[in-house]
Design an enzyme around this catalytic site. Structure first.
Site, PDB file in Angstrom:
ATOM      1  CD  GLU A 120     -12.819  26.327 -38.127  1.00 43.86           C
ATOM      2  OE1 GLU A 120     -14.079  26.747 -38.453  1.00 43.86           O
ATOM      3  OE2 GLU A 120     -12.429  26.287 -36.869  1.00 43.86           O
ATOM      4  CG  ASP A 389     -24.181  38.068 -40.583  1.00 45.81           C
ATOM      5  OD1 ASP A 389     -25.272  38.000 -40.679  1.00 45.81           O
ATOM      6  OD2 ASP A 389     -23.066  37.791 -41.180  1.00 45.81           O
TER       7      ASP A 389
END
Length: 796
Positions: A120, A389
């Protein structure tokens, strides 16, 4: 200890333009590595004593600019940056006697924040960093708290983990410059080898007093006081190789977490922007309830100034999805104490709850299992760990003999950016859908683990009810494309092909219109399968745009016909009323009754709950876009996801680049028995200051370059065999999925079967048991979610 006074005449630092960029020469070393350009002007050799266990750790003076506008200028955590070249696996961090500054300074860690990133740019990093800085400042403003206060920043550590240093699409150079400006990185310090052992991660530690705004303004101590900001203990882990996000979390939990032993761990993805008080509100949920093992807040879509991003229908539809998930789904699940997934972009866990017990491996061990089994796992297991997750949440709630719960914190908000192009959106949902499907199957088939936990009998019963709810949802998802088509076929077809309908009598050719749209529906579905098999969304944009457009038109027609069918269900003459009450007459007509119940329960729950939660704006800005795109979300995304079960990557495969040569740490043993290292390090302040100026200059201008990817055409035989197996498994699943959906459609649209089941499409008021079951099921599930959201709000 109050925050010290800073000079009053300090202002924001400008970004200097030192001009030019340093180019690495093309000469090669004897090892065929590109020779690096000279980093420094002065002699840089330095003898560094290794630790007793042979670890290479060094403290480097920071640039003068970092201290020129600082409130603290004496302690070593402010005057020196600590660098550690970590060798070995993150699970061996403690075993190899690595340590961190907070332990050396005998500080306890209450909150440990991790920011994971890949490639990013600096814009996304700075927006996340800005929000973290403000959150920590807010926590330290709690002067009446028994935990926090002006020195509360000493109990908070921010860990930034970058996934890879030497890949073409790894850490963005401007992001690295931004971290350098904060003081947690210096060029020339990194060592890729300690003697003959390769470095696995480069760990930089510094307590920064700099703040970079999203408009690239660098602020010093006086700006800290103006905004009531505080120093931040920053831990920057730059991994040598790319190993995906789950490996970054392993460094965070198993390496640094075991050293710091924090109370609460907060997970944030770079680009996510928590509101100023959100981290404190997450922490408070753990502080107030000792049984909370995990928590999450509301993640909402970044809308931009004046909400201009909602002009994109795709962004608006996602905005509606996120909002309704936070208003209905998360509160409903929170009532049971088990939220199926705490979003990795913004969530928190109690570190104690994640660790292994004496009896068996804990949730973290199950969470990281997928990282090491990707090369040997079955396709289902590999896809399951795309949503690791979800596995973590299930294992946490069902942990043996313990009674941890997961909680939704409505007042903790975080803003995130969402895909705004079809290709990016489809690729993202492929991972989500496949991961959530197989993780859902995993938790359902292992429901018995609920009984091994220490929860009360009432909560165990509630978890079983939630499991049944998840089973029904899973079945509906499996048959989603068949159900959507059958609703269109029966509802629209039953109205437009009804000879007794006034519309048909006025225009008999309308039946051919339905046939035409039916063929368009099937054609669009066929296009989805053709585009999904062997093609990337980025390469078939036009095809997917056509599919989205066709399904959108079909959905608009379905909405219009549904409204017309409800209107035609009303008695049109006094004779049809027959003197009976309106409700008796209306509810005796199946189409009106079923549509009214389903629509009222589903969309009524949307409207009412949104107003009760005092957040109704998405109903006016995004509801229509969501409704139009709903068939595309069902058909296109499901087809692409199942047709790409063999793909378990995150889109980072093959991004390799020739590694940069870095002089290794040469270990020597002195006559007195000391183990020292002869290394190249920045030792002169002139060189350190110059490199800092280059960081600021690089952040202020666009000097990024596209890296060239190199392809390795040679693949091992085992990789080929595994790829063939994955594709064959994909084929079998898709065939079974298509066959089961086609069988349902064929059975219900075959005249002989329809006659047995008393299914008719000959009129708008005739009985259709299939539509009745579907619409009442949807209504019941919607009512359950609505009741759960209200109960959550009342309890709150």
């Amino acid at each position: 200890m109050p925050y010290p006074q800073a000079p009053q005449n300090e202002q924001e630092e400008p970004l200097p333009d030192i001009g030019g960029s340093h180019q690495r020469p093309h000469a090669l070393s004897e090892y065929n590595y590109p020779l690096p350009r000279p980093l420094f002007r002065h002699r840089t050799h330095k003898m560094v004593q290794l630790t007793e266990t042979g670890n290479f750790t060094v403290e480097i003076p920071v640039p003068d600019d970092l201290l020129s506008r600082a409130a603290y200028t004496e302690d070593k955590e402010f005057t020196h940056m600590k660098y550690t070249a970590v060798t070995g696996d993150p699970d061996e961090f403690v075993k190899n006697d690595y340590t961190l500054r907070q332990v050396e300074m005998e500080r306890e860690t209450e909150i440990f924040i991790v920011v994971t990133m890949y490639n990013e740019d600096e814009t996304l990093f700075l927006r996340t960093w800005k929000s973290i800085v403000k959150n920590i400042a807010h926590i330290c403003s709690k002067r009446k708290s028994d935990v926090w206060g002006p020195d509360g920043w000493k109990k908070i550590v921010v860990c930034v983990v970058s996934d890879g240093r030497e890949k073409a699409s790894s850490i963005h150079p401007k992001t690295l410059s931004a971290i350098g400006i904060l003081g947690a990185y210096q060029e020339g310090v990194i060592k890729t080898h300690v003697d003959t052992t390769g470095t696995s991660a480069h760990v930089f530690e510094y307590t920064t007093q700099k703040y970079i705004d999203t408009d690239y303004k660098i602020k010093g101590a006086n700006m800290f006081r103006k905004y009531d900001l505080v120093p931040i203990q920053l831990l920057f882990c730059l991994k040598e190789k790319n190993a995906k996000k789950i490996n970054s979390h392993r460094w965070f939990f198993n390496a640094f977490g075991r050293v710091l032993n924090p109370n609460v761990c907060v997970l944030i993805d770079v680009g996510t922007k928590p509101s100023d008080k959100s981290i404190y509100k997450l922490w408070k949920a753990f502080h107030n309830d000792s049984m909370v093992g995990g928590a999450c807040g509301e993640i909402y879509v970044e809308k931009g100034p004046f909400w201009y991003k909602l002009l994109n229908p795709l962004v608006a539809a996602q905005n509606f999805e996120y909002k309704m998930s936070n208003i209905l789904d998360k509160p409903f699940e929170s009532c049971f104490g088990f939220i199926s997934v705490l979003p990795g972009a913004f969530s928190a866990y109690r570190y104690k709850a994640l660790r292994s017990s004496n009896e068996e491996a804990g949730p973290l061990a199950k969470y990281f299992l997928g990282e090491k089994m990707h090369d040997t796992a079955s396709v289902g297991t590999a896809n399951m760990y795309l949503a690791e997750d979800r596995i973590l949440c299930f294992e946490l709630v069902t942990k043996r003999k313990e009674r941890w719960i997961l909680k939704y914190i409505k007042d903790a908000h975080a803003e995130t950016d969402v895909p705004n192009t079809l290709a990016e959106f489809i690729s993202q949902r492929r991972r989500w859908l496949n991961g959530s499907f197989f993780a859902g199957v995993h938790s359902i088939t292992r429901f018995y683990q609920i009984f091994r936990s220490g929860h009360s009998g009432a909560r165990k019963f509630g978890l079983l009810i939630q499991t049944l709810y998840n089973v029904i949802n899973l079945i509906f998802n499996w048959f989603s494309i068949a159900n959507f088509y059958l609703i269109f076929y029966f509802l629209v077809g039953g109205t437009l092909t009804n000879p007794n309908d006034p519309l048909y009598k006025a225009w008999p050719g309308i039946a051919y219109l339905f046939v035409g749209f039916q063929q368009l529906y099937l054609f669009a579905l066929l296009l989805c399968f053709l585009a999904a098999l062997g093609n990337r969304p980025q390469g078939t944009r036009i095809v997917y745009f056509m599919c989205f457009f066709l399904f959108g038109v079909i959905m608009l027609i379905s909405l219009i016909v549904s409204g017309y069918a409800m209107y035609r269900s009303f008695p049109q003459t006094p004779e049809e009323w027959g003197g009976s009450s309106a409700l008796i007459v209306l509810f005796s007509r199946p189409v009106f009754r079923d549509l009214l119940v389903s629509i009222s329960a589903t969309y009524g729950a949307y409207f009412i709950s949104s107003f009760i939660y005092l957040d109704p704006w998405h109903m006016f800005t995004s509801f229509l876009q969501y409704m139009v795109l709903l068939p595309s979300f069902t058909n296109i995304l499901m087809v692409y996801a199942f047709c790409n079960l063999h793909d378990i990557s995150w889109g980072t495969k093959g991004d390799t680049i020739t590694p940069t040569f870095v002089a290794p740490v040469i270990v020597k043993r002195e006559e007195d028995g000391r183990v020292v290292a002869d290394v190249d390090l920045p030792v002169e302040k002139q060189d350190i200051n110059l490199k800092y100026q280059e960081f600021m200059a690089a952040l202020g201008k666009d000097n990024s370059k596209k890296n060239k990817k190199t392809k390795n055409s040679k693949k091992a035989k085992t990789e080929k065999e595994q790829e063939d197996y994955f594709r064959y498994f994909r084929t079998r699943v898709v065939l079974f999925w298509m066959a089961s959906n086609l069988l349902l459609v064929s059975a219900l649209t075959t005249p002989s079967v329809a006659q047995v089941l008393n299914i008719s499409t000959s009129g708008s008021n005739t009985n259709n048991p299939y539509l009745t079951v579907i619409m009442w099921s949807v209504a019941i599930l919607s009512v359950m979610r609505f009741i759960g959201s209200i109960v959550f709000l009342v309890k709150k």
